[in-house]
Design a protein around this motif. Structure first.
Motif, PDB file in Angstrom:
ATOM      1  N   VAL A 127       0.861  -1.179   0.000  1.00 18.48           N
ATOM      2  CA  VAL A 127       0.000   0.000   0.000  1.00 18.48           C
ATOM      3  C   VAL A 127       0.899   1.230   0.000  1.00 18.48           C
ATOM      4  O   VAL A 127       1.702   1.414   0.926  1.00 18.48           O
ATOM      5  CB  VAL A 127      -0.947   0.003   1.214  1.00 18.48           C
ATOM      6  CG1 VAL A 127      -1.844   1.237   1.199  1.00 18.48           C
ATOM      7  CG2 VAL A 127      -1.797  -1.269   1.234  1.00 18.48           C
ATOM      8  N   ASN A 128       0.794   2.041  -1.049  1.00 18.83           N
ATOM      9  CA  ASN A 128       1.715   3.171  -1.185  1.00 18.83           C
ATOM     10  C   ASN A 128       1.263   4.373  -0.345  1.00 18.83           C
ATOM     11  O   ASN A 128       0.295   4.294   0.414  1.00 18.83           O
ATOM     12  CB  ASN A 128       1.902   3.546  -2.660  1.00 18.83           C
ATOM     13  CG  ASN A 128       0.633   4.114  -3.303  1.00 18.83           C
ATOM     14  OD1 ASN A 128      -0.314   4.514  -2.626  1.00 18.83           O
ATOM     15  ND2 ASN A 128       0.629   4.149  -4.624  1.00 18.83           N
ATOM     16  N   THR A 129       1.974   5.489  -0.496  1.00 15.62           N
ATOM     17  CA  THR A 129       1.720   6.661   0.354  1.00 15.62           C
ATOM     18  C   THR A 129       0.355   7.274   0.126  1.00 15.62           C
ATOM     19  O   THR A 129      -0.163   7.992   0.979  1.00 15.62           O
ATOM     20  CB  THR A 129       2.794   7.729   0.109  1.00 15.62           C
ATOM     21  OG1 THR A 129       2.833   8.047  -1.293  1.00 15.62           O
ATOM     22  CG2 THR A 129       4.168   7.234   0.555  1.00 15.62           C
ATOM     23  N   THR A 130      -0.258   6.991  -1.024  1.00 14.37           N
ATOM     24  CA  THR A 130      -1.603   7.506  -1.306  1.00 14.37           C
ATOM     25  C   THR A 130      -2.668   6.418  -1.156  1.00 14.37           C
ATOM     26  O   THR A 130      -3.766   6.527  -1.696  1.00 14.37           O
ATOM     27  CB  THR A 130      -1.667   8.111  -2.726  1.00 14.37           C
ATOM     28  OG1 THR A 130      -1.266   7.126  -3.691  1.00 14.37           O
ATOM     29  CG2 THR A 130      -0.747   9.322  -2.827  1.00 14.37           C
ATOM     30  N   LYS A 131      -2.337   5.361  -0.423  1.00 21.40           N
ATOM     31  CA  LYS A 131      -3.261   4.267  -0.100  1.00 21.40           C
ATOM     32  C   LYS A 131      -3.758   3.539  -1.344  1.00 21.40           C
ATOM     33  O   LYS A 131      -4.920   3.138  -1.424  1.00 21.40           O
ATOM     34  CB  LYS A 131      -4.434   4.762   0.735  1.00 21.40           C
ATOM     35  CG  LYS A 131      -4.036   5.241   2.122  1.00 21.40           C
ATOM     36  CD  LYS A 131      -5.245   5.610   2.944  1.00 21.40           C
ATOM     37  CE  LYS A 131      -4.824   6.100   4.316  1.00 21.40           C
ATOM     38  NZ  LYS A 131      -5.977   6.547   5.123  1.00 21.40           N
ATOM     39  N   GLN A 132      -2.870   3.367  -2.300  1.00 24.39           N
ATOM     40  CA  GLN A 132      -3.182   2.566  -3.472  1.00 24.39           C
ATOM     41  C   GLN A 132      -2.379   1.274  -3.415  1.00 24.39           C
ATOM     42  O   GLN A 132      -1.281   1.226  -2.842  1.00 24.39           O
ATOM     43  CB  GLN A 132      -2.825   3.328  -4.749  1.00 24.39           C
ATOM     44  CG  GLN A 132      -3.710   4.527  -5.041  1.00 24.39           C
ATOM     45  CD  GLN A 132      -3.270   5.246  -6.305  1.00 24.39           C
ATOM     46  OE1 GLN A 132      -2.105   5.652  -6.425  1.00 24.39           O
ATOM     47  NE2 GLN A 132      -4.174   5.379  -7.251  1.00 24.39           N
ATOM     48  N   GLU A 133      -2.917   0.232  -4.027  1.00 19.03           N
ATOM     49  CA  GLU A 133      -2.222  -1.047  -4.086  1.00 19.03           C
ATOM     50  C   GLU A 133      -1.207  -1.015  -5.220  1.00 19.03           C
ATOM     51  O   GLU A 133      -1.561  -0.762  -6.375  1.00 19.03           O
ATOM     52  CB  GLU A 133      -3.218  -2.181  -4.322  1.00 19.03           C
ATOM     53  CG  GLU A 133      -4.224  -2.352  -3.201  1.00 19.03           C
ATOM     54  CD  GLU A 133      -5.237  -3.454  -3.490  1.00 19.03           C
ATOM     55  OE1 GLU A 133      -4.959  -4.290  -4.376  1.00 19.03           O
ATOM     56  OE2 GLU A 133      -6.303  -3.464  -2.861  1.00 19.03           O
ATOM     57  N   GLU A 134       0.043  -1.277  -4.890  1.00 16.70           N
ATOM     58  CA  GLU A 134       1.109  -1.352  -5.886  1.00 16.70           C
ATOM     59  C   GLU A 134       1.596  -2.797  -5.974  1.00 16.70           C
ATOM     60  O   GLU A 134       2.120  -3.343  -4.996  1.00 16.70           O
ATOM     61  CB  GLU A 134       2.285  -0.443  -5.523  1.00 16.70           C
ATOM     62  CG  GLU A 134       2.032   1.025  -5.769  1.00 16.70           C
ATOM     63  CD  GLU A 134       3.298   1.860  -5.663  1.00 16.70           C
ATOM     64  OE1 GLU A 134       4.390   1.287  -5.409  1.00 16.70           O
ATOM     65  OE2 GLU A 134       3.200   3.093  -5.821  1.00 16.70           O
ATOM     66  N   LEU A 135       1.398  -3.409  -7.119  1.00 12.29           N
ATOM     67  CA  LEU A 135       1.855  -4.779  -7.334  1.00 12.29           C
ATOM     68  C   LEU A 135       3.372  -4.831  -7.204  1.00 12.29           C
ATOM     69  O   LEU A 135       4.082  -3.948  -7.692  1.00 12.29           O
ATOM     70  CB  LEU A 135       1.430  -5.245  -8.732  1.00 12.29           C
ATOM     71  CG  LEU A 135       1.593  -6.735  -9.046  1.00 12.29           C
ATOM     72  CD1 LEU A 135       0.658  -7.570  -8.184  1.00 12.29           C
ATOM     73  CD2 LEU A 135       1.321  -6.989 -10.534  1.00 12.29           C
ATOM     74  N   GLN A 136       3.882  -5.854  -6.526  1.00 11.68           N
ATOM     75  CA  GLN A 136       5.315  -5.988  -6.290  1.00 11.68           C
ATOM     76  C   GLN A 136       5.931  -7.077  -7.164  1.00 11.68           C
ATOM     77  O   GLN A 136       5.249  -8.024  -7.563  1.00 11.68           O
ATOM     78  CB  GLN A 136       5.571  -6.325  -4.818  1.00 11.68           C
ATOM     79  CG  GLN A 136       5.116  -5.244  -3.861  1.00 11.68           C
ATOM     80  CD  GLN A 136       5.899  -3.955  -4.028  1.00 11.68           C
ATOM     81  OE1 GLN A 136       7.051  -3.855  -3.628  1.00 11.68           O
ATOM     82  NE2 GLN A 136       5.260  -2.958  -4.635  1.00 11.68           N
ATOM     83  N   THR A 137       7.212  -6.936  -7.459  1.00 10.36           N
ATOM     84  CA  THR A 137       7.905  -7.989  -8.181  1.00 10.36           C
ATOM     85  C   THR A 137       7.910  -9.257  -7.338  1.00 10.36           C
ATOM     86  O   THR A 137       7.748  -9.207  -6.113  1.00 10.36           O
ATOM     87  CB  THR A 137       9.356  -7.599  -8.496  1.00 10.36           C
ATOM     88  OG1 THR A 137      10.085  -7.475  -7.264  1.00 10.36           O
ATOM     89  CG2 THR A 137       9.418  -6.277  -9.260  1.00 10.36           C
ATOM     90  N   SER A 138       8.124 -10.385  -7.960  1.00  3.93           N
ATOM     91  CA  SER A 138       7.959 -11.672  -7.272  1.00  3.93           C
ATOM     92  C   SER A 138       8.924 -11.891  -6.120  1.00  3.93           C
ATOM     93  O   SER A 138       8.668 -12.730  -5.260  1.00  3.93           O
ATOM     94  CB  SER A 138       8.093 -12.819  -8.280  1.00  3.93           C
ATOM     95  OG  SER A 138       9.381 -12.820  -8.871  1.00  3.93           O
ATOM     96  N   ILE A 139      10.025 -11.161  -6.077  1.00  2.00           N
ATOM     97  CA  ILE A 139      10.973 -11.349  -4.971  1.00  2.00           C
ATOM     98  C   ILE A 139      10.736 -10.339  -3.856  1.00  2.00           C
ATOM     99  O   ILE A 139      11.515 -10.277  -2.901  1.00  2.00           O
ATOM    100  CB  ILE A 139      12.443 -11.268  -5.452  1.00  2.00           C
ATOM    101  CG1 ILE A 139      12.747  -9.906  -6.065  1.00  2.00           C
ATOM    102  CG2 ILE A 139      12.746 -12.392  -6.438  1.00  2.00           C
ATOM    103  CD1 ILE A 139      14.226  -9.709  -6.384  1.00  2.00           C
ATOM    104  N   ASN A 140       9.650  -9.580  -3.959  1.00  2.00           N
ATOM    105  CA  ASN A 140       9.339  -8.574  -2.941  1.00  2.00           C
ATOM    106  C   ASN A 140       7.966  -8.772  -2.318  1.00  2.00           C
ATOM    107  O   ASN A 140       7.399  -7.846  -1.753  1.00  2.00           O
ATOM    108  CB  ASN A 140       9.438  -7.160  -3.542  1.00  2.00           C
ATOM    109  CG  ASN A 140      10.862  -6.729  -3.765  1.00  2.00           C
ATOM    110  OD1 ASN A 140      11.689  -6.773  -2.861  1.00  2.00           O
ATOM    111  ND2 ASN A 140      11.177  -6.326  -4.987  1.00  2.00           N
TER     112      ASN A 140
END
Length: 376
Positions: A127-140
């Motif tokens: 969840v980023n600073t503006t409360k949006q979902e940010e998809l992460q790379t597979s190793i994160n």
């Protein structure tokens, strides 16, 4: 169950099973059966709801959590950092948390797309600073059962009063089934039903996808090994299960092989995409973990369902307008798998030694009767 299984012995320094494992399987069987027959505990019908209740100190009406470590007081003496240090990462100021524990990429693919536990156990977005979902790379990716936004605490607090579940009723059911299998050279109908009840909760709404449980001893044991992996992800049980089964080295090696196949797009990962395109969406803490994932706007071509984007080849060569490209398989590189003492998976593990940890030096120094052992 641990006493019936394997453990590291001093002499010879090997993983060995005791002389009478049946005796201890019988004790475990009897104890588990007493709990089952008591009627005092049941499976919470909602897998996610069980873990949400731990975040709010609310009573689990089914009493699935039989024993937990209590956390309270909002301080380092009586509380913990569960949900802050681990779990879903929040960069926003309302639920700031670090997401300090990563989930192994291939663990995601141990689940089927119908298994409700997948998106609870593994957080593939932050969840980023503006409360949006940010998809992460597979190793994160992170473990996902503990999420600060599921608590009632906001701001920068790191102590959330989330209890740590040590023993759940699903554990009782699976231990009962395992002991039954060992004692009777194959599972009884009760053992199969115990496992089935755990599976059916995981597949609520898709019971036709539960699958068939093996009825031979070896097949049933292997099924239990896998089911415990899926049920207890992020709860700190897996290492000790693998030790008592003498499978720790085997599963570490298997995982390295799977990570290599994941990197190369071979075997079970032949159709896993190298990268995925998506659009950010607002994070809604009231929605289920599964809904949070399904809400993400994934780019797919005609004929590919959004739920299948994780299991389908690349959906485009170039980034579609308005979408963000995230490396999926491409994020996996050799240093993550082996060869790098900082990044590599289980780099320092040595069989017949590191099943146990060394005694801390200050402990040894404070008691002259203690000696360092097991090759340390």
């Amino acid at each position: 169950m641990a006493r019936a299984g394997y453990s590291l012995r001093r002499a010879p320094q090997q993983m060995l099973q005791g002389s009478n494992p049946q005796k201890y399987y019988q004790i475990a069987y009897d104890e588990c059966k007493d709990i089952i027959n008591s009627g005092q505990h049941q499976l919470n019908p909602n897998y996610e709801g069980l873990f949400r209740s731990l975040h709010t100190n609310s009573q689990d009406a089914t009493n699935e959590v039989i024993y937990a470590i209590g956390a309270f007081g909002g301080n380092s003496r009586t509380d913990s950092k569960i949900g802050y240090y681990n779990g879903l990462r929040h960069d926003d100021t309302d639920w700031k948390s670090s997401g300090g524990i990563n989930a192994i990429p291939v663990y995601f693919y141990e689940f089927t797309k119908y298994d409700l536990r997948r998106d609870v156990n593994i957080a593939i977005f932050r969840v980023n600073t503006t409360k949006q979902e940010e998809l992460q790379t597979s190793i994160n990716w992170n473990d996902g059962k503990f999420r600060k936004s599921w608590s009632n605490i906001t701001g920068t607090s790191q102590n959330l009063g989330i209890d740590w579940p040590l023993l759940r009723y699903s554990d009782i059911l699976l231990m009962f089934a395992e002991a039954d299998n060992e004692l009777h050279n194959g599972p009884s109908a009760d053992a199969i039903n115990a496992v089935m009840s755990v599976r059916q909760r995981a597949y609520a709404g898709n019971l036709g996808q539960v699958g068939t449980i093996p009825t031979d001893k070896t097949g049933f044991f292997n099924y239990i090994v896998k089911e415990r992996q899926l049920e207890f992800g992020g709860e700190g049980l897996r290492k000790y299960d693998l030790i008592r089964w003498n499978l720790l080295e085997t599963k570490i090696n298997e995982t390295r092989t799977k990570l290599t196949q994941f990197m190369n797009g071979t075997g079970a990962y032949a159709n896993v995409p190298e990268y995925i395109f998506y659009k950010k969406v607002a994070y809604d803490k009231t929605k289920t973990a599964q809904q949070n994932v399904s809400d993400i706007d994934f780019y797919t071509t005609t004929g590919v369902a959004k739920a299948d984007v994780f299991y389908s080849p690349n959906q485009s060569v170039t980034t579609p307008s308005g979408y963000t490209k995230v490396n999926w398989r491409l994020a996996m590189t050799q240093p993550y798998i082996s060869g790098d003492p900082v990044k590599s998976y289980a780099y320092y593990f040595q069989p017949n030694k590191k099943e146990l940890l060394p005694l801390a030096l200050d402990v040894v120094n404070s008691n002259y009767n203690l000696t360092q052992d097991y090759g340390y």
